[in-house]
Write a protein that holds these residues in place. Structure first.
Motif, PDB file in Angstrom:
ATOM      1  N   PRO A  85       8.627 -10.144 -16.114  1.00 52.09           N
ATOM      2  CA  PRO A  85       7.903  -9.406 -15.074  1.00 52.09           C
ATOM      3  C   PRO A  85       6.677 -10.105 -14.516  1.00 52.09           C
ATOM      4  O   PRO A  85       6.279  -9.844 -13.381  1.00 52.09           O
ATOM      5  N   GLY A  86       6.050 -10.999 -15.299  1.00 47.45           N
ATOM      6  CA  GLY A  86       4.842 -11.657 -14.828  1.00 47.45           C
ATOM      7  C   GLY A  86       5.166 -12.875 -13.980  1.00 47.45           C
ATOM      8  O   GLY A  86       5.780 -13.829 -14.462  1.00 47.45           O
ATOM      9  N   ILE A  87       4.770 -12.854 -12.724  1.00 54.12           N
ATOM     10  CA  ILE A  87       5.137 -13.905 -11.774  1.00 54.12           C
ATOM     11  C   ILE A  87       3.915 -14.763 -11.466  1.00 54.12           C
ATOM     12  O   ILE A  87       2.960 -14.319 -10.823  1.00 54.12           O
ATOM     13  N   GLY A  88       3.932 -16.005 -11.960  1.00 54.77           N
ATOM     14  CA  GLY A  88       2.839 -16.919 -11.705  1.00 54.77           C
ATOM     15  C   GLY A  88       2.971 -17.604 -10.356  1.00 54.77           C
ATOM     16  O   GLY A  88       4.006 -17.511  -9.685  1.00 54.77           O
ATOM     17  N   CYS A  89       1.914 -18.325  -9.975  1.00 56.93           N
ATOM     18  CA  CYS A  89       1.931 -19.012  -8.671  1.00 56.93           C
ATOM     19  C   CYS A  89       2.893 -20.193  -8.678  1.00 56.93           C
ATOM     20  O   CYS A  89       3.399 -20.598  -7.639  1.00 56.93           O
ATOM     21  N   GLY A  90       3.118 -20.767  -9.873  1.00 56.16           N
ATOM     22  CA  GLY A  90       4.042 -21.889  -9.986  1.00 56.16           C
ATOM     23  C   GLY A  90       3.424 -23.249  -9.794  1.00 56.16           C
ATOM     24  O   GLY A  90       4.079 -24.270 -10.022  1.00 56.16           O
ATOM     25  N   THR A  91       2.147 -23.304  -9.416  1.00 55.15           N
ATOM     26  CA  THR A  91       1.535 -24.604  -9.112  1.00 55.15           C
ATOM     27  C   THR A  91       0.246 -24.884  -9.875  1.00 55.15           C
ATOM     28  O   THR A  91      -0.175 -26.043  -9.950  1.00 55.15           O
ATOM     29  N   CYS A  92      -0.404 -23.885 -10.434  1.00 52.42           N
ATOM     30  CA  CYS A  92      -1.668 -24.107 -11.128  1.00 52.42           C
ATOM     31  C   CYS A  92      -1.419 -24.820 -12.458  1.00 52.42           C
ATOM     32  O   CYS A  92      -0.279 -25.016 -12.880  1.00 52.42           O
ATOM     33  N   SER A  93      -2.481 -25.201 -13.143  1.00 51.26           N
ATOM     34  CA  SER A  93      -2.340 -25.949 -14.397  1.00 51.26           C
ATOM     35  C   SER A  93      -1.628 -25.127 -15.464  1.00 51.26           C
ATOM     36  O   SER A  93      -0.867 -25.676 -16.266  1.00 51.26           O
ATOM     37  N   TYR A  94      -1.864 -23.809 -15.478  1.00 50.21           N
ATOM     38  CA  TYR A  94      -1.209 -22.963 -16.474  1.00 50.21           C
ATOM     39  C   TYR A  94       0.290 -22.862 -16.196  1.00 50.21           C
ATOM     40  O   TYR A  94       1.127 -23.022 -17.095  1.00 50.21           O
ATOM     41  N   CYS A  95       0.650 -22.581 -14.958  1.00 48.04           N
ATOM     42  CA  CYS A  95       2.071 -22.491 -14.604  1.00 48.04           C
ATOM     43  C   CYS A  95       2.776 -23.824 -14.829  1.00 48.04           C
ATOM     44  O   CYS A  95       3.894 -23.872 -15.354  1.00 48.04           O
ATOM     45  N   SER A  96       2.134 -24.907 -14.459  1.00 49.03           N
ATOM     46  CA  SER A  96       2.751 -26.223 -14.578  1.00 49.03           C
ATOM     47  C   SER A  96       2.995 -26.620 -16.025  1.00 49.03           C
ATOM     48  O   SER A  96       3.897 -27.414 -16.318  1.00 49.03           O
ATOM     49  N   SER A  97       2.200 -26.054 -16.947  1.00 51.82           N
ATOM     50  CA  SER A  97       2.343 -26.405 -18.362  1.00 51.82           C
ATOM     51  C   SER A  97       3.141 -25.347 -19.134  1.00 51.82           C
ATOM     52  O   SER A  97       3.208 -25.398 -20.364  1.00 51.82           O
ATOM     53  N   GLY A  98       3.757 -24.385 -18.418  1.00 46.02           N
ATOM     54  CA  GLY A  98       4.615 -23.411 -19.071  1.00 46.02           C
ATOM     55  C   GLY A  98       3.923 -22.166 -19.572  1.00 46.02           C
ATOM     56  O   GLY A  98       4.508 -21.386 -20.326  1.00 46.02           O
ATOM     57  N   TRP A  99       2.681 -21.955 -19.157  1.00 41.26           N
ATOM     58  CA  TRP A  99       1.930 -20.772 -19.578  1.00 41.26           C
ATOM     59  C   TRP A  99       1.650 -19.871 -18.369  1.00 41.26           C
ATOM     60  O   TRP A  99       0.512 -19.530 -18.064  1.00 41.26           O
ATOM     61  N   GLN A 100       2.742 -19.465 -17.708  1.00 33.46           N
ATOM     62  CA  GLN A 100       2.608 -18.648 -16.503  1.00 33.46           C
ATOM     63  C   GLN A 100       1.870 -17.337 -16.767  1.00 33.46           C
ATOM     64  O   GLN A 100       1.283 -16.749 -15.850  1.00 33.46           O
TER      65      GLN A 100
ATOM     66  N   LYS B   6       1.137 -12.024 -10.490  1.00 31.30           N
ATOM     67  CA  LYS B   6       1.530 -10.687 -10.040  1.00 31.30           C
ATOM     68  C   LYS B   6       2.600 -10.164 -10.985  1.00 31.30           C
ATOM     69  O   LYS B   6       3.364 -10.950 -11.571  1.00 31.30           O
ATOM     70  N   THR B   7       2.681  -8.857 -11.117  1.00 33.35           N
ATOM     71  CA  THR B   7       3.558  -8.289 -12.133  1.00 33.35           C
ATOM     72  C   THR B   7       4.445  -7.197 -11.565  1.00 33.35           C
ATOM     73  O   THR B   7       3.964  -6.300 -10.864  1.00 33.35           O
ATOM     74  N   ILE B   8       5.737  -7.286 -11.896  1.00 30.58           N
ATOM     75  CA  ILE B   8       6.665  -6.207 -11.567  1.00 30.58           C
ATOM     76  C   ILE B   8       6.250  -4.971 -12.344  1.00 30.58           C
ATOM     77  O   ILE B   8       5.947  -5.037 -13.530  1.00 30.58           O
ATOM     78  N   ALA B   9       6.230  -3.844 -11.673  1.00 32.42           N
ATOM     79  CA  ALA B   9       5.790  -2.540 -12.182  1.00 32.42           C
ATOM     80  C   ALA B   9       4.271  -2.378 -12.145  1.00 32.42           C
ATOM     81  O   ALA B   9       3.762  -1.316 -12.487  1.00 32.42           O
ATOM     82  N   HIS B  10       3.542  -3.419 -11.728  1.00 36.68           N
ATOM     83  CA  HIS B  10       2.115  -3.298 -11.442  1.00 36.68           C
ATOM     84  C   HIS B  10       1.875  -3.466  -9.941  1.00 36.68           C
ATOM     85  O   HIS B  10       1.258  -2.624  -9.301  1.00 36.68           O
TER      86      HIS B  10
ATOM     87  N   PRO C 251       8.475 -17.136 -18.735  1.00 34.08           N
ATOM     88  CA  PRO C 251       9.943 -17.056 -18.660  1.00 34.08           C
ATOM     89  C   PRO C 251      10.662 -17.801 -19.777  1.00 34.08           C
ATOM     90  O   PRO C 251      11.722 -17.361 -20.227  1.00 34.08           O
ATOM     91  N   ARG C 252      10.101 -18.916 -20.261  1.00 34.21           N
ATOM     92  CA  ARG C 252      10.767 -19.661 -21.330  1.00 34.21           C
ATOM     93  C   ARG C 252      10.821 -18.841 -22.618  1.00 34.21           C
ATOM     94  O   ARG C 252      11.763 -19.004 -23.413  1.00 34.21           O
ATOM     95  N   HIS C 253       9.831 -17.974 -22.829  1.00 33.63           N
ATOM     96  CA  HIS C 253       9.874 -17.111 -24.001  1.00 33.63           C
ATOM     97  C   HIS C 253      10.988 -16.074 -23.877  1.00 33.63           C
ATOM     98  O   HIS C 253      11.616 -15.698 -24.875  1.00 33.63           O
ATOM     99  N   ASN C 254      11.243 -15.623 -22.662  1.00 36.61           N
ATOM    100  CA  ASN C 254      12.339 -14.668 -22.446  1.00 36.61           C
ATOM    101  C   ASN C 254      13.688 -15.317 -22.758  1.00 36.61           C
ATOM    102  O   ASN C 254      14.577 -14.676 -23.329  1.00 36.61           O
ATOM    103  N   ALA C 255      13.837 -16.573 -22.378  1.00 36.61           N
ATOM    104  CA  ALA C 255      15.089 -17.275 -22.674  1.00 36.61           C
ATOM    105  C   ALA C 255      15.286 -17.405 -24.184  1.00 36.61           C
ATOM    106  O   ALA C 255      16.390 -17.194 -24.705  1.00 36.61           O
TER     107      ALA C 255
END
Length: 364
Positions: free
Chosen positions: A85-100, A107-111, A296-300
Motif C-alpha cells: 500500500p505504501g507508494i514511494g516516489c521511486g527516485t529519492c535515496s530511500y526508494c533507490s536503496s529499497g526502503w520505500q 502516499k498510501t492506499i487507504a490513506h 514491496p520487496r518485503h511483500n514478495a
C-alpha cells in the motif's frame, strides 16, 4: 460497485459507488480478500490525522487484475496479486536503496487513495510504475495472501534487527502480528523463541504454534521469566508488538547485554513517551530500533514464507466476513475474538479456497 465507506469516527456505511475507471498507468483489481488491520480499527474508532473521510479503508489487499491501462506492460488481466500500500516516489535515496517505506513523499492506499474494503480497487500509476504489486504463487490462496502485507511489515523489522542463527527471541504480544514475528524469527534460524502476553486465553490459543516458551504476564514477572529461560542472560532480541508504554519498558528490561529491542507497535498519540533507565541501556550496550511499514520487496518475501509454510497463514487467519458484515469484522478485532479477520467482497467466489481453510469461521 459495493464499498464500505468510512464516514468518520465510529461510522461506516456499505453502499454502491462508482467503480473506478482505469486511467493511464493504472490497474484495476477485483478484491478477493482484504484483511482488517489494527490500524483500520484505530482509524474507525478514533480517526487518523492523515485520513480524510469519506474514504474506503483497507490496505491488506489480495485480488485479481481485471483491467490494465493500455500503457501498462508489466501486468496483465488475470494476474493474481497483492498490493503493497505504501507508494514511494521511486527516485529519492530511500526508494533507490529499497526502503520505500521511508520515502518523505510516500502516499498510501487507504490513506490518500481508496482502499480494499470494496469490490474493486484502483492501483495508482505511481504504484504500478514502481512495482507495488507482487504476483501470488499458485500454491497460495487469496485468503492466505491477504496476510502478506502485515507479514511484510514484520519482515521489514526483522531485516533491520538482523535476527540470526541461534538468537534467543522474546516477542511481547500474542496477537497475529506477534505470532508472525515469532514464526518469522524461527524461520531466520532463531535458537529459541518465547511468546509473552498478558491474556492467558490468547497465550493458550497460541500454544499450537509450538514455540519454546510461553510467558503469562497475568501470573508471571515477564523479565524474570525470560532471564530464567535464558540462563540469566536475557533475550538477544526482543520484539514489542503491544502498543503500551509498560510493554516497551518490559521489553528493554528483558534484553541481554548487546541485545536488540524493536518497538514494533506505536503508542497512543496522547501517551507517546516512555521512561527508561538510560544507564541500563548504556552499560548493557542495548540497541533500540523502530520499525514502520514495509517495502514491496518485503511483500514478495512474505508471499514466499506463506507459500513455504514457514508462516502458518491458514492458522493465523481465523475469520472471514462478507463486505456487508464488515461491522462484525471490526467487532471481532476489537474483542480479540480470533487472530486475523479478512473481508471478502465476493465471498461466494471463494468456495474452493474455503475448502482448504476448513477451520475458518465465515460470517455473511
Amino acid at each position: 460497485m459495493k464499498a464500505a465507506i468510512y464516514q468518520g469516527i465510529g461510522k461506516m456505511t456499505v453502499e454502491e459507488i462508482e467503480t473506478p475507471q482505469v486511467q493511464p498507468g493504472t490497474v484495476l483489481i477485483k478484491v478477493k480478500a482484504c484483511a482488517i488491520c489494527g490500524g483500520d480499527l484505530r482509524t474507525f474508532r478514533h480517526g487518523h490525522a492523515a485520513i480524510k473521510p469519506p474514504i474506503v479503508l483497507g490496505h491488506e489487499i489480495a485480488g485479481e487484475i481485471v483491467e490494465v491501462a493500455s500503457d501498462v506492460t508489466a501486468y496483465s488481466v488475470g494476474d493474481r496479486v497483492i498490493v503493497a500500500p505504501g507508494i514511494g516516489c521511486g527516485t529519492c535515496s530511500y526508494c533507490s536503496s529499497g526502503w520505500q517505506n521511508m520515502c518523505y513523499t510516500r502516499k498510501t492506499i487507504a490513506h490518500h487513495y481508496n482502499g480494499g474494503f470494496a469490490e474493486y480497487v484502483l492501483v495508482p500509476a505511481g504504484g504500478v510504475r514502481v512495482g507495488n504489486m507482487n504476483r501470488i504463487p499458485n500454491e497460495v490462496t487469496y485468503l492466505e495472501a491477504s496476510l502478506a502485507e502485515p507479514l511484510a511489515c514484520v519482515l521489514n523489522a526483522q531485516e533491520v534487527m538482523n535476527i540470526g542463527l541461534g538468537d534467543s527471541v522474546a516477542v511481547i504480544g500474542a496477537g497475529p502480528i506477534g505470532i508472525m514475528h515469532a514464526e518469522a524469527a524461527r524461520a531466520r534460524g532463531a535458537g529459541k523463541v518465547f511468546l509473552i502476553n498478558r491474556s492467558s486465553r490468547r497465550l493458550e490459543e497460541a500454544k499450537s504454534f509450538g514455540f519454546d516458551g510461553y510467558i503469562d504476564l497475568s501470573v508471571q514477572d515477564g523479565a524474570k521469566a525470560v532471564m530464567e529461560l535464558t540462563g540469566g542472560l536475557g533475550a538477544n532480541v526482543v520484539i514489542v508488538t503491544a502498543g503500551t508504554p509498560e510493554a516497551q519498558v518490559l521489553g528493554i528490561n528483558m534484553a541481554s547485554k548487546m541485545g536488540k529491542v524493536c518497538l514494533f507497535a506505536g503508542l497512543p498519540k496522547d501517551q507517546p513517551e516512555i521512561t527508561i533507565d538510560a544507564n541500563y541501556v548504556h552499560y548493557r550496550q542495548i540497541a533500540i530500533y523502530g520499525a514502520f511499514s514495509s517495502a514491496p520487496r518485503h511483500n514478495a518475501l512474505a508471499l514466499e514464507l506463506i507459500r513455504s509454510g514457514k508462516v502458518s497463514a491458514k492458522k493465523i487467519l481465523t475469520h472471514l466476513v462478507s463486505l456487508d458484515e464488515i461491522g462484525q469484522g471490526m467487532d471481532l478485532v476489537t474483542k480479540r475474538a480470533g487472530l486475523r479477520v479478512s473481508v471478502a467482497p465476493f465471498l461466494d467466489e471463494l468456495k474452493d479456497e474455503l475448502n482448504e481453510h476448513s477451520e475458518i469461521v465465515v460470517i455473511k
